[in-house]
Design a protein around this motif. Structure first.
Motif, PDB file in Angstrom:
ATOM      1  N   GLU A   1       0.848  -1.200   0.000  1.00 43.90           N
ATOM      2  CA  GLU A   1       0.000   0.000   0.000  1.00 43.90           C
ATOM      3  C   GLU A   1       0.879   1.246   0.000  1.00 43.90           C
ATOM      4  O   GLU A   1       1.946   1.253   0.604  1.00 43.90           O
ATOM      5  N   SER A   2       0.437   2.312  -0.639  1.00 43.13           N
ATOM      6  CA  SER A   2       1.216   3.544  -0.595  1.00 43.13           C
ATOM      7  C   SER A   2       0.447   4.630   0.160  1.00 43.13           C
ATOM      8  O   SER A   2      -0.747   4.495   0.408  1.00 43.13           O
ATOM      9  N   LYS A   3       1.147   5.693   0.566  1.00 40.97           N
ATOM     10  CA  LYS A   3       0.499   6.810   1.247  1.00 40.97           C
ATOM     11  C   LYS A   3      -0.666   7.263   0.369  1.00 40.97           C
ATOM     12  O   LYS A   3      -0.511   7.280  -0.835  1.00 40.97           O
ATOM     13  N   PRO A   4      -1.824   7.583   0.906  1.00 42.42           N
ATOM     14  CA  PRO A   4      -2.174   7.881   2.301  1.00 42.42           C
ATOM     15  C   PRO A   4      -2.440   6.675   3.214  1.00 42.42           C
ATOM     16  O   PRO A   4      -2.896   6.849   4.332  1.00 42.42           O
ATOM     17  N   HIS A   5      -2.185   5.462   2.736  1.00 41.63           N
ATOM     18  CA  HIS A   5      -2.314   4.302   3.622  1.00 41.63           C
ATOM     19  C   HIS A   5      -1.247   4.418   4.721  1.00 41.63           C
ATOM     20  O   HIS A   5      -0.110   4.804   4.444  1.00 41.63           O
ATOM     21  N   PRO A   6      -1.587   4.091   5.984  1.00 42.64           N
ATOM     22  CA  PRO A   6      -0.639   4.295   7.095  1.00 42.64           C
ATOM     23  C   PRO A   6       0.493   3.268   7.193  1.00 42.64           C
ATOM     24  O   PRO A   6       1.410   3.430   8.012  1.00 42.64           O
ATOM     25  N   GLU A   7       0.470   2.224   6.350  1.00 42.85           N
ATOM     26  CA  GLU A   7       1.429   1.113   6.488  1.00 42.85           C
ATOM     27  C   GLU A   7       2.886   1.564   6.644  1.00 42.85           C
ATOM     28  O   GLU A   7       3.614   1.086   7.517  1.00 42.85           O
ATOM     29  N   ILE A   8       3.332   2.503   5.811  1.00 45.02           N
ATOM     30  CA  ILE A   8       4.743   2.897   5.820  1.00 45.02           C
ATOM     31  C   ILE A   8       5.180   3.470   7.179  1.00 45.02           C
ATOM     32  O   ILE A   8       6.265   3.164   7.673  1.00 45.02           O
TER      33      ILE A   8
ATOM     34  N   ILE B   1       0.656  13.409   5.162  1.00 50.58           N
ATOM     35  CA  ILE B   1       0.046  13.885   6.414  1.00 50.58           C
ATOM     36  C   ILE B   1      -1.152  12.996   6.768  1.00 50.58           C
ATOM     37  O   ILE B   1      -1.323  12.594   7.922  1.00 50.58           O
ATOM     38  N   LEU B   2      -1.927  12.648   5.762  1.00 53.31           N
ATOM     39  CA  LEU B   2      -3.087  11.771   5.969  1.00 53.31           C
ATOM     40  C   LEU B   2      -2.624  10.379   6.442  1.00 53.31           C
ATOM     41  O   LEU B   2      -3.232   9.778   7.333  1.00 53.31           O
ATOM     42  N   ALA B   3      -1.531   9.883   5.863  1.00 54.26           N
ATOM     43  CA  ALA B   3      -0.990   8.575   6.264  1.00 54.26           C
ATOM     44  C   ALA B   3      -0.558   8.590   7.733  1.00 54.26           C
ATOM     45  O   ALA B   3      -0.838   7.656   8.488  1.00 54.26           O
ATOM     46  N   ALA B   4       0.112   9.672   8.150  1.00 57.33           N
ATOM     47  CA  ALA B   4       0.551   9.800   9.552  1.00 57.33           C
ATOM     48  C   ALA B   4      -0.666   9.876  10.472  1.00 57.33           C
ATOM     49  O   ALA B   4      -0.708   9.241  11.529  1.00 57.33           O
ATOM     50  N   HIS B   5      -1.665  10.652  10.052  1.00 56.53           N
ATOM     51  CA  HIS B   5      -2.903  10.804  10.834  1.00 56.53           C
ATOM     52  C   HIS B   5      -3.596   9.446  11.015  1.00 56.53           C
ATOM     53  O   HIS B   5      -4.011   9.094  12.108  1.00 56.53           O
ATOM     54  N   ARG B   6      -3.680   8.684   9.936  1.00 53.87           N
ATOM     55  CA  ARG B   6      -4.324   7.362   9.993  1.00 53.87           C
ATOM     56  C   ARG B   6      -3.529   6.379  10.849  1.00 53.87           C
ATOM     57  O   ARG B   6      -4.090   5.440  11.410  1.00 53.87           O
ATOM     58  N   ALA B   7      -2.221   6.598  10.912  1.00 58.93           N
ATOM     59  CA  ALA B   7      -1.376   5.727  11.741  1.00 58.93           C
ATOM     60  C   ALA B   7      -1.457   6.142  13.213  1.00 58.93           C
ATOM     61  O   ALA B   7      -0.962   5.438  14.088  1.00 58.93           O
TER      62      ALA B   7
ATOM     63  N   TYR C   1      -2.890  20.871   4.888  1.00 63.85           N
ATOM     64  CA  TYR C   1      -2.212  20.635   6.180  1.00 63.85           C
ATOM     65  C   TYR C   1      -3.193  20.482   7.336  1.00 63.85           C
ATOM     66  O   TYR C   1      -2.777  20.431   8.484  1.00 63.85           O
ATOM     67  N   SER C   2      -4.489  20.412   7.028  1.00 66.44           N
ATOM     68  CA  SER C   2      -5.481  20.479   8.109  1.00 66.44           C
ATOM     69  C   SER C   2      -5.361  19.343   9.127  1.00 66.44           C
ATOM     70  O   SER C   2      -5.738  19.514  10.275  1.00 66.44           O
ATOM     71  N   LEU C   3      -4.824  18.193   8.731  1.00 63.04           N
ATOM     72  CA  LEU C   3      -4.723  17.066   9.667  1.00 63.04           C
ATOM     73  C   LEU C   3      -3.366  17.004  10.390  1.00 63.04           C
ATOM     74  O   LEU C   3      -3.134  16.113  11.204  1.00 63.04           O
ATOM     75  N   ALA C   4      -2.473  17.941  10.084  1.00 62.23           N
ATOM     76  CA  ALA C   4      -1.174  17.957  10.764  1.00 62.23           C
ATOM     77  C   ALA C   4      -1.354  18.471  12.196  1.00 62.23           C
ATOM     78  O   ALA C   4      -2.259  19.269  12.454  1.00 62.23           O
ATOM     79  N   ASN C   5      -0.498  18.005  13.111  1.00 64.11           N
ATOM     80  CA  ASN C   5      -0.584  18.478  14.501  1.00 64.11           C
ATOM     81  C   ASN C   5       0.069  19.844  14.660  1.00 64.11           C
ATOM     82  O   ASN C   5      -0.389  20.668  15.450  1.00 64.11           O
ATOM     83  N   ILE C   6       1.140  20.067  13.919  1.00 66.53           N
ATOM     84  CA  ILE C   6       1.743  21.408  13.869  1.00 66.53           C
ATOM     85  C   ILE C   6       2.252  21.655  12.457  1.00 66.53           C
ATOM     86  O   ILE C   6       2.554  20.714  11.718  1.00 66.53           O
ATOM     87  N   ILE C   7       2.344  22.934  12.102  1.00 69.94           N
ATOM     88  CA  ILE C   7       2.855  23.332  10.783  1.00 69.94           C
ATOM     89  C   ILE C   7       4.035  24.261  11.011  1.00 69.94           C
ATOM     90  O   ILE C   7       3.930  25.228  11.778  1.00 69.94           O
ATOM     91  N   VAL C   8       5.161  23.968  10.376  1.00 70.84           N
ATOM     92  CA  VAL C   8       6.347  24.818  10.528  1.00 70.84           C
ATOM     93  C   VAL C   8       6.896  25.179   9.157  1.00 70.84           C
ATOM     94  O   VAL C   8       6.684  24.461   8.184  1.00 70.84           O
ATOM     95  N   SER C   9       7.601  26.301   9.096  1.00 67.53           N
ATOM     96  CA  SER C   9       8.262  26.633   7.828  1.00 67.53           C
ATOM     97  C   SER C   9       9.760  26.833   8.064  1.00 67.53           C
ATOM     98  O   SER C   9      10.491  27.214   7.157  1.00 67.53           O
TER      99      SER C   9
END
Length: 219
Positions: free
Chosen positions: A142-149, A174-180, A197-205
């Motif tokens: 499976e590839s991202k957005p699947h959480p397997e990786i 980001i979706l893959a990390a969220h699902r994991a 980026y809506s599902l990220a816990n923090i956003i940095v630049s």
């Protein structure tokens, strides 16, 4: 709970290979004498090389097979990879990697790129010693957005998911990390366009924002 492992995406997080792929593709298009517009090229975003050339073969009635065309493109990419003067690590990422390494945090690379490309990047920039493991999404079912990786990466780090953080730059990652269920830091650079980026816990630049003392409050 404390931060023990960081799971890095590669493209857009450690290096930006997109400009190299672009140059390699357009050099190949010139060689095959096909007029690929900017609009058509943009429509290929995220598609595999095979898919790109299959589309072009049917659209322009090319005599080359997708294998031949892909081989030409790969050779140009390799040439740019080793010789393009603009190609470098993303600003601040080497310092961040060294910072985590010096703080005893386990680093795992979890990228959709092929292992060949991952090894080329690690070799060129001397990153091997900092990372405990590498996973290529190309080797997974499976590839991202699947959480397997990311679940595999946490396992490779030998840590429960609550002690891990993912650094990603794309909607699918980001979706893959969220699902994991893993804390996700989204890196937003001036190269990044149209990502969610809506599902990220923090956003940095700026990578200094991800130093241990600044993010420990989340763990």
């Amino acid at each position: 709970m404390s931060l023990k492992a960081v799971l890095f995406d590669m493209d857009g997080v450690i290096v930006d290979t997109e400009p190299l792929h672009r140059k390699a593709y357009f050099k190949t298009f010139d060689q095959l004498e096909i007029p690929v517009s900017e609009e058509l090229y943009t429509s290929f975003t995220g598609a595999s090389t095979k898919k790109v050339f299959e589309t072009l073969i049917s659209q322009f009635s090319l005599s080359h097979s997708h294998e031949e065309s892909s081989a030409i493109k790969r050779a140009h990419f390799k040439d740019y990879f080793y010789n393009d003067e603009d190609f470098d690590l993303i600003s601040g990422v080497r310092q961040l990697i060294e910072h985590y390494y010096d703080n005893g945090i386990t680093l795992i690379l979890a990228s959709s790129a092929t292992m060949t490309t991952i090894n080329m990047v690690f070799d060129k920039f001397g990153l091997e010693k900092y990372f405990s493991g590498k996973i290529s999404g190309a080797d997974l079912k499976e590839s991202k957005p699947h959480p397997e990786i990311f679940l595999k990466a946490a396992e490779m780090a030998g840590q429960p998911i609550e002690n891990c953080m993912v650094i990603e730059d794309s909607t699918n990652g980001i979706l893959a990390a969220h699902r994991a269920g893993i804390f996700c830091a989204a890196y937003k650079s001036f190269h990044t366009h149209n990502q969610d980026y809506s599902l990220a816990n923090i956003i940095v630049s700026d990578y200094t924002e991800l130093e241990v003392d600044k993010i420990s409050k989340f763990f």
